[in-house]
Design a protein around this motif. Structure first.
Motif, PDB file in Angstrom:
ATOM      1  N   GLU A 142      25.011  44.889  47.058  1.00 32.36           N
ATOM      2  CA  GLU A 142      25.072  43.676  46.254  1.00 32.36           C
ATOM      3  C   GLU A 142      25.294  42.478  47.175  1.00 32.36           C
ATOM      4  N   GLN A 143      25.069  41.292  46.640  1.00 34.06           N
ATOM      5  CA  GLN A 143      25.083  40.067  47.453  1.00 34.06           C
ATOM      6  C   GLN A 143      26.364  39.902  48.265  1.00 34.06           C
ATOM      7  N   GLU A 144      27.519  40.036  47.600  1.00 30.52           N
ATOM      8  CA  GLU A 144      28.790  39.779  48.295  1.00 30.52           C
ATOM      9  C   GLU A 144      29.028  40.791  49.405  1.00 30.52           C
ATOM     10  N   GLU A 145      28.762  42.065  49.127  1.00 32.09           N
ATOM     11  CA  GLU A 145      29.008  43.072  50.153  1.00 32.09           C
ATOM     12  C   GLU A 145      27.964  43.012  51.255  1.00 32.09           C
ATOM     13  N   THR A 147      26.744  40.353  52.431  1.00 35.25           N
ATOM     14  CA  THR A 147      27.226  39.272  53.294  1.00 35.25           C
ATOM     15  C   THR A 147      28.307  39.777  54.247  1.00 35.25           C
TER      16      THR A 147
END
Length: 239
Positions: A142-145, A147
């Motif tokens: 997912e986006q946050e992880e 990153t």
């Protein structure tokens, strides 16, 4: 008020003196060369000015202060490495990318540390970050992880390259290691320590293995970090 007379024998311009014009590109070229020879933190603005046959004020005028010049140098270095093909599997992409990164960064000591601390500029690193994030998002993060993983992989690689920079420039490091960790332990019961010191001693005595040490350590570190990231990805997909 009358103008002061020109000093006899002093050329009126750089052109008259046979000197090339000072341009931002020429300044950055010279700074890049100084970085390759001395490391990014080990040259002064006065040395840079001397390299382009100008006054330090000319550097300020065309590029800016030293930190601005260094940022431009880092951008130039980042532009030198090639991105792997976009269709590679995510782990193969990152392995090849970080290997390419080391081969370029080790030619310019100190740049890896700057990137680890500050990251690249958007102008220089935007395309790289975009491709890197796409590989992780495509793999299933997912986006946050994604990153966090991107930052982890780049910073760990840069920290290992920085360690290599520091040890390569210190001629006495090999002797210190050999005299400490390469010597037999004082207590024969310390079998684990004895195993380590024996391995260190054997490597230091073998010029070929000693030369390859940093590359082997870097590859091992990258592979183990990628192992951890792969395990986390497997957990996400299995949830």
């Amino acid at each position: 008020m009358a103008k002061s007379a020109p000093v006899p024998g002093r050329p009126r311009s750089r052109d008259a003196a046979g000197l090339p014009a000072v341009t931002p590109d020429r300044i950055i070229d010279a700074a890049l060369e100084l970085t390759a020879r001395h490391g990014v933190e080990s040259w002064t603005l006065r040395q840079l000015a001397g390299a382009v046959d100008a006054y330090p004020a000319v550097i300020y005028h065309h590029v800016g202060d030293r930190d601005t010049v260094v940022t431009a140098v880092v951008d130039r270095v980042i532009a030198k490495y090639e991105l792997p093909p976009a269709d590679l599997e995510w782990r193969d992409w990152w392995r090849q990318f970080l290997t390419n990164l080391r081969l370029v960064f080790m030619q310019y000591p100190g740049v890896a540390r700057r990137v680890a601390l500050n990251g690249p500029s958007v102008q220089a690193g935007g395309a790289t970050v975009d491709r890197a994030m796409r590989t992780l998002l495509g793999a299933g993060f997912e986006q946050e992880e994604a990153t966090m993983v991107c930052r982890l992989l780049v910073s760990q690689a840069c920290l290992f390259i920085s360690l290599e920079d520091d040890q390569r420039k210190a001629a006495e490091v090999k002797d210190q290691i050999k005299g400490g960790w390469g010597a037999p332990p004082p207590d024969p019961d310390l079998s684990g320590l004895a195993t380590l010191t024996e391995a260190v001693h054997e490597r230091l005595e073998d010029p070929q293995r000693n030369t390859e040490y940093f590359g082997e350590l870097f590859d091992y570190a990258v592979d183990r970090v990628l192992d951890g990231v792969q395990k986390r990805l497997d957990e996400i997909k299995g949830a």
